[in-house]
Design an enzyme around this catalytic site. Structure first.
Site, mmCIF file in Angstrom:
data_model
loop_
_atom_site.group_PDB
_atom_site.id
_atom_site.type_symbol
_atom_site.label_atom_id
_atom_site.label_comp_id
_atom_site.label_asym_id
_atom_site.label_seq_id
_atom_site.Cartn_x
_atom_site.Cartn_y
_atom_site.Cartn_z
ATOM 1 N N SER A 135 1.608 3.146 -0.331
ATOM 2 C CA SER A 135 2.705 2.580 -1.082
ATOM 3 C C SER A 135 2.670 2.594 -2.593
ATOM 4 C CB SER A 135 3.582 1.425 -0.620
ATOM 5 O OG SER A 135 2.550 0.268 -0.653
ATOM 6 N N SER A 189 -2.530 1.936 2.006
ATOM 7 C CA SER A 189 -1.492 2.043 0.848
ATOM 8 C C SER A 189 -2.297 2.272 -0.278
ATOM 9 C CB SER A 189 -0.520 0.687 0.985
ATOM 10 O OG SER A 189 0.101 0.784 1.991
ATOM 11 N N LYS A 197 0.374 -3.119 -9.637
ATOM 12 C CA LYS A 197 1.567 -2.586 -8.600
ATOM 13 C C LYS A 197 2.548 -3.771 -8.467
ATOM 14 C CE LYS A 197 2.057 -1.246 -3.767
ATOM 15 N NZ LYS A 197 1.313 -1.192 -2.408
#
Length: 528
Positions: A173, A197, A83
């Site tokens: 996310s 997330s 990420k």
């Protein structure tokens, strides 16, 4: 299909587990360089998903070549993705924000470095919402991430619209990381988990997503959102793979004072496990408004599965759950306001050309590059932290957080080993429907089952369970006790073997409008 027969077919190689592909590397059936090239080609074939911000092709191929020369020393060469809020040396890390455009960290995040030390090969940095704030992975400056399951036979057959207009979200996310694993572009991916997330996109994209005990993994090099809740998350296609990665990443880090010593664990998860020794709790407060029929049916089915196998299953109560989402929102905004204060346009990051005054420069710098979600959280957090509001909001929220953590402790004291809950209210929403609501509402809906775990610091894992009537994944969450991540994963692996979740059949866009690519069948069958 056996690992050996799958590995002999190039199209099936990317669908193997880490354990299987590691064996293929050791046996010489594929090289790290060949495997890396296959993953990069898959990323290119699935660019329409928008899962990646940066593809590190040149660096990845160099890493793979070096790994090939070191295979005899035990290096594996497994392609992975990260990420884009984890720092990577000499690789731009904008965190999906214009504020950090052009920012190139001079160091690697600890968890990333540990994977590189094992010979893993980084193929790219994945997409997210700006600074990991919000739900859906739809609000970053690089555009929304598309759910790979939107491009499967079952979903497309039910849609009369064009794939460019009818697709589902990944959740957020860490949506880019989930999409990377689900689309077979990476064998594992790192995300961050502040209120769900990794688990939310893991559930919506049909992959295993582990949120370890707070402090078990180092946060050094993870651009902070909420320091007291942030945890690096692990996304893989099997529970065994998640356990393998956890063993590599866990442990103390002198650069992160919140890390703890990892407990002693066996070299691998047990192949055979007596589920009759386990007591599973079903929190009655998690029968939340908006829970879909499909999700409720799977929750009931898996609970029955545990009970029929001999596990004790009983209803439990977490009485302060109803207050958790509000409590989380207040504490999240307060820490966001504190963390985002560093982005003032003076030392690094974007700087406005407005120089009439320092205050004007601060204000315009933030207005020019922060989206509305980030600005609102900063404003809300500063409001909650005002001297006149501090006791009313921040202190009350901290007190409620303690009560929420005590709820979990009280339940586990009664002999409960794990809790079984939904991960999300339903399967993935269509993008066109999802953006009709504001981000605050969407976040509250997405995080309702996941954020209490972060406030309590407990480990939790989501396991893909079944496909909805729309052909989209539904995952269920298991919650464990502090530092009992291994026990949690042992139960999760048993559950994974019983539910027999199908592998994805992608309809990509590679010269043909629809590419029906059957990767492989799971090696686990019901009852194995």
């Amino acid at each position: 299909m056996s690992a050996s027969s799958a590995a002999s077919r190039p199209a099936a190689m990317l669908g193997l587990s880490i354990r299987e592909v590691s064996q293929a590397l050791r046996d010489g059936r594929v090289s790290a360089t060949e495997l890396c090239r296959k993953c990069i080609n898959q990323i290119q074939r699935t660019r329409y998903l928008n899962a990646f911000i940066t593809i590190t092709e040149e660096t990845a191929m160099e890493q793979a070549q070096r790994t090939d020369s070191r295979l005899r020393t035990g290096k594996k060469g497994i392609p992975f993705s990260v990420k884009d809020n984890f720092c990577m040396e000499n690789i731009e890390t904008p965190c999906a924000s214009g504020m950090l455009k052009g920012y190139v960290p001079p160091f690697n995040a600890t968890v990333v470095q540990k994977l590189l030390d094992q010979g893993a090969v980084l193929v790219g940095k994945t997409n997210l919402v700006e600074f990991a704030m919000g739900a859906g992975s739809t609000d970053g400056v690089f555009g929304p991430v598309r759910n790979p399951w939107s491009y499967t036979s079952l979903y497309r057959e039910q849609s009369t619209e064009d794939p460019d207009s009818d697709w589902a979200i990944t959740g957020g996310s860490s949506g880019g990381s989930a999409a990377a694993v689900a689309s077979l572009s990476s064998f594992l991916a790192l995300g961050s988990d502040t209120g769900g997330s990794t688990r939310n996109p893991g559930s919506l994209c049909g992959v295993v997503a582990l949120k370890p005990t707070y402090g078990l993994l180092s946060r050094h090099g993870l651009i902070p959102l909420v320091n007291s809740m942030d945890v690096p998350g692990i996304m893989t296609r099997s529970v065994h793979d998640a356990a393998t990665v956890l063993r590599i990443l866990q442990g103390r880090d002198e650069r992160d004072s919140t890390t703890v010593q990892a407990p002693s664990t066996p070299p691998r998860l047990p192949e055979h496990f007596d589920i009759r020794d386990i007591c599973v709790g079903i929190p009655k407060e998690y029968h939340a408004p908006g829970l879909s029929k499909d999700t409720l049916a799977q929750w009931s089915r898996v609970a029955d599965m545990f009970e029929q196998a001999g596990a004790r299953v009983q209803e439990v109560s977490l009485p302060h759950t109803q207050h958790s989402i509000v409590c989380y929102h207040v504490l999240c905004c307060c820490e966001v306001a504190s963390n985002m204060a560093r982005f003032d346009g003076l030392e690094y990051g974007h700087c406005s050309k407005v120089d009439s005054s320092t205050d004007a420069m601060y204000a315009t710098t933030r207005h020019e590059v922060f989206n509305s979600v980030v600005r609102r959280r900063i404003l809300s957090g500063n409001y909650f932290l005002l001297k006149s509001n501090y006791e009313r909001y921040f202190v009350k929220a901290q007190q409620m957080r303690r009560l929420i953590a005590e709820d979990f402790k009280n339940v586990f004291r009664t002999g409960i080993d794990v809790l079984l809950t939904p991960t999300t209210l339903s399967d993935a929403a269509r993008y066109s429907d999802f953006i009709q609501e504001d981000n605050r509402t969407r976040s509250a809906q997405e995080d309702v089952f996941t954020q209490p775990v972060n406030m309590a610091g407990l480990p939790a894992v989501t396991v893909p369970t079944a496909l909805s009537h729309r052909g989209l994944p539904i995952g269920l969450q298991l919650i464990g006790q502090t530092l009992q991540d291994w026990k949690l994963l042992t139960v999760a692996q048993w559950m994974e073997q019983k539910v027999n979740f199908p592998m994805i059949h992608l309809h990509g866009e590679s010269n043909e409008r629809e590419l029906n690519r059957s990767v492989r069948e799971r090696t686990h069958t019901i009852g194995s």
